[in-house]
Design a protein around this motif. Sequence first.
Motif, PDB file in Angstrom:
ATOM      1  N   MET A   3      -4.056  10.296   0.480  1.00 48.30           N
ATOM      2  CA  MET A   3      -4.550  10.471   1.858  1.00 48.30           C
ATOM      3  C   MET A   3      -4.555   9.144   2.610  1.00 48.30           C
ATOM      4  O   MET A   3      -4.813   8.101   2.036  1.00 48.30           O
ATOM      5  N   MET A   4      -4.276   9.213   3.908  1.00 55.13           N
ATOM      6  CA  MET A   4      -4.313   8.028   4.758  1.00 55.13           C
ATOM      7  C   MET A   4      -5.442   8.205   5.774  1.00 55.13           C
ATOM      8  O   MET A   4      -5.740   9.317   6.187  1.00 55.13           O
ATOM      9  N   PRO A  39      -5.269   3.245  -4.062  1.00 51.61           N
ATOM     10  CA  PRO A  39      -4.324   3.677  -5.089  1.00 51.61           C
ATOM     11  C   PRO A  39      -3.461   2.553  -5.661  1.00 51.61           C
ATOM     12  O   PRO A  39      -2.929   2.692  -6.752  1.00 51.61           O
ATOM     13  N   ASN A  40      -3.335   1.450  -4.936  1.00 52.04           N
ATOM     14  CA  ASN A  40      -2.424   0.406  -5.437  1.00 52.04           C
ATOM     15  C   ASN A  40      -3.096  -0.601  -6.372  1.00 52.04           C
ATOM     16  O   ASN A  40      -2.511  -1.639  -6.674  1.00 52.04           O
ATOM     17  N   GLN A  45       0.838  -1.195   0.000  1.00 53.57           N
ATOM     18  CA  GLN A  45       0.000   0.000   0.000  1.00 53.57           C
ATOM     19  C   GLN A  45       0.869   1.239   0.000  1.00 53.57           C
ATOM     20  O   GLN A  45       1.981   1.230   0.524  1.00 53.57           O
ATOM     21  N   PHE A  46       0.368   2.279  -0.604  1.00 54.42           N
ATOM     22  CA  PHE A  46       1.078   3.556  -0.578  1.00 54.42           C
ATOM     23  C   PHE A  46       0.054   4.665  -0.715  1.00 54.42           C
ATOM     24  O   PHE A  46      -1.088   4.442  -1.125  1.00 54.42           O
ATOM     25  N   GLU A  47       0.513   5.828  -0.367  1.00 51.52           N
ATOM     26  CA  GLU A  47      -0.321   7.009  -0.505  1.00 51.52           C
ATOM     27  C   GLU A  47      -0.122   7.549  -1.920  1.00 51.52           C
ATOM     28  O   GLU A  47       0.967   7.417  -2.482  1.00 51.52           O
ATOM     29  N   PRO A  88      -4.219   3.698   3.183  1.00 55.43           N
ATOM     30  CA  PRO A  88      -4.648   4.645   2.150  1.00 55.43           C
ATOM     31  C   PRO A  88      -6.150   4.510   1.905  1.00 55.43           C
ATOM     32  O   PRO A  88      -6.677   3.391   1.848  1.00 55.43           O
ATOM     33  N   GLU A 139       6.441   4.771   0.216  1.00 54.24           N
ATOM     34  CA  GLU A 139       5.230   4.920   1.025  1.00 54.24           C
ATOM     35  C   GLU A 139       4.285   5.920   0.382  1.00 54.24           C
ATOM     36  O   GLU A 139       3.122   6.012   0.721  1.00 54.24           O
TER      37      GLU A 139
END
Lengths: 336, 169
Positions: free
Chosen positions: B1-2, B28-29, A3-5, B8, A45
């Motif tokens: 944004m988290m 997003p991934n 996962q990443f922002e 995320p 990240e």
Amino acid sequence: MRQFEYKRAENTRGAVHAHAGQASAYLAGGTTLIDLVKLDIMQPERLVDVNRLDLADIEHSDGGTLKIGAMVRNTTLAYDQTVQTDYSVLSEALLQGASRQLRNRATTGGNVMQRVRCSYFRDGVSPCNKREPGSGCSAIDGHNREVFAVLGTSEHCIAVHPSDMCVAMAAIGATVHLASADSERAVDFLDFHRLPGDTPHIEHDLKDDELITHITLDAPIKGAGSTYIKLRDRSSYQFALASCAAIVALDGDTIREARIALGGVGTKPWRCKQAEAALQGASATDESFKQAAQIAMEGATPYKHNAFKIPLARKAIVRALRDAAERARRSAGEPT
Amino acid sequence: MMDSNDTPVDVRLSLRVNGQMRQLDVPPNVVLLDALRDRLGLTGTKKGCDHGQCGACTVLVNGEAINSCLALAVVHDGDDITTVEGLAGEADLSPLQAAFLEHDAYQCGYCTPGQLMSATELLSNRKVGTTDAEVAEAMSGNICRCGAYKNILSAIQETRQQHAGAAID
Ligand SMILES: Cc1cc2nc3c(=O)[nH]c(=O)nc-3n(C[C@H](O)[C@H](O)[C@H](O)COP(=O)(O)OP(=O)(O)OC[C@H]3O[C@@H](n4cnc5c(N)ncnc54)[C@H](O)[C@@H]3O)c2cc1C
Ligand code: FES
Ligand code: FES
């Protein structure tokens, strides 16, 4: 995939700002980055998407140079009218890289920044000084045929810089333009990529808070002919075993100026200035080209499976110089 | 944004897929390939290598062939996507699909959606020349493990010629 922002940058300042001081990576075409994030080799990240930045133009610039935005796609660059006429070596190199689908997404900035294709780097477990500094290099005594270098290697890393585009740019002569939040600087293309030495994890001159904004190509050499020859295991969609970008300008049958750069054999895009110097003022014959090829490969270090690359690269050099000279002759014969 | 757990949050995006506006919320991934297959149920697009090495996942984005396995869905917010499901008309196959049938341009068929999408871009791509060698080179991003290359090439060549003829009229 981890996962990443995700942040979409709207301008250069915003991109640099979102990137600096973070475990962040710029996302351009994604053809290197997403591949390596899936393999968990790159572990950002945050991804800063630079696809909407206004850096997608190709423009004529001062003194006959050509300014190429970092977001210009490889396909666009390869088919650009000016590139096809004044820098055909670059167009040819691009079109022999990757596949049509990949070139449609790959960008100029991302291509310069692409990572090595070494299988030990990519497997995530073998010792690899690039991935895990100090862990050792598995390739030196391992399988080291296809994407391993014979020039510029060190006892810490022998992976080839895999780009075709960069080889053409090294021959043409270019400048990399970088921007940070409050300043800009320019780096000679030949100084941008680093030799592995004892710090193979440091691959280039880009600082954490910088973005590549564009690359300028030196003005084309008047009347020169050029070509890119890429030798590989299959004839397309494959990295080079050895490749050569050559540019030759003639005065009659005498070489006025020659440029040689190599791919598939060096740990960075490899310019051969000594071989070029030997050609200047020599006659444009196979004998001169063979001598230049000999000089270009002096000091090459063969490894167990890639010694064949040394004679292969010499042949690529001779063929490329011969073809480039032939093109220079033909263009001299054409009415202007 | 988290979010507060440092995960995320989903991103809302709109894609125009085969002419229809679709909205979806994805982290997003998620790559475009998985968004199409798993979220929109368009399983015609295939996953082969998942790393840009085979072309099975080829789709058209704003008319250009790309590897959807290496493209994040969020990057394509607002884009126009064509998948193999979008090629045929109500009643008829696209000319290229019909030519693939006629030329027997597949065996197992796994690479076929990618081949069709790549070839569809080629029909209107005038930068790529007309010789067998040029077309084969332009199609090299699509691997066929069954080795149907010869028939794929002849199907494309025939359709491309018809297409060029039609464009001149
Ligand atoms: C199967 C396959 C075959 C291939 N074959 C070839 C080949 O034969 N020849 C060849 O030359 N290449 C080949 N490639 C590599 C391809 O050319 C590169 O992946 C591509 O050029 C990278 O560009 P990108 O825009 O997709 O970069 P991305 O993947 O988006 O980014 C790559 C890296 O550059 C950084 N970056 C991107 N833009 C900038 C910027 N403006 N400033 C600073 N950093 C930036 C990213 O953070 C990332 O670290 C191949 C790739 C694949 C997957
Ligand atoms: S699945 Fe995308 S190229 Fe193989
Ligand atoms: S038809 Fe089986 S992979 Fe192409």
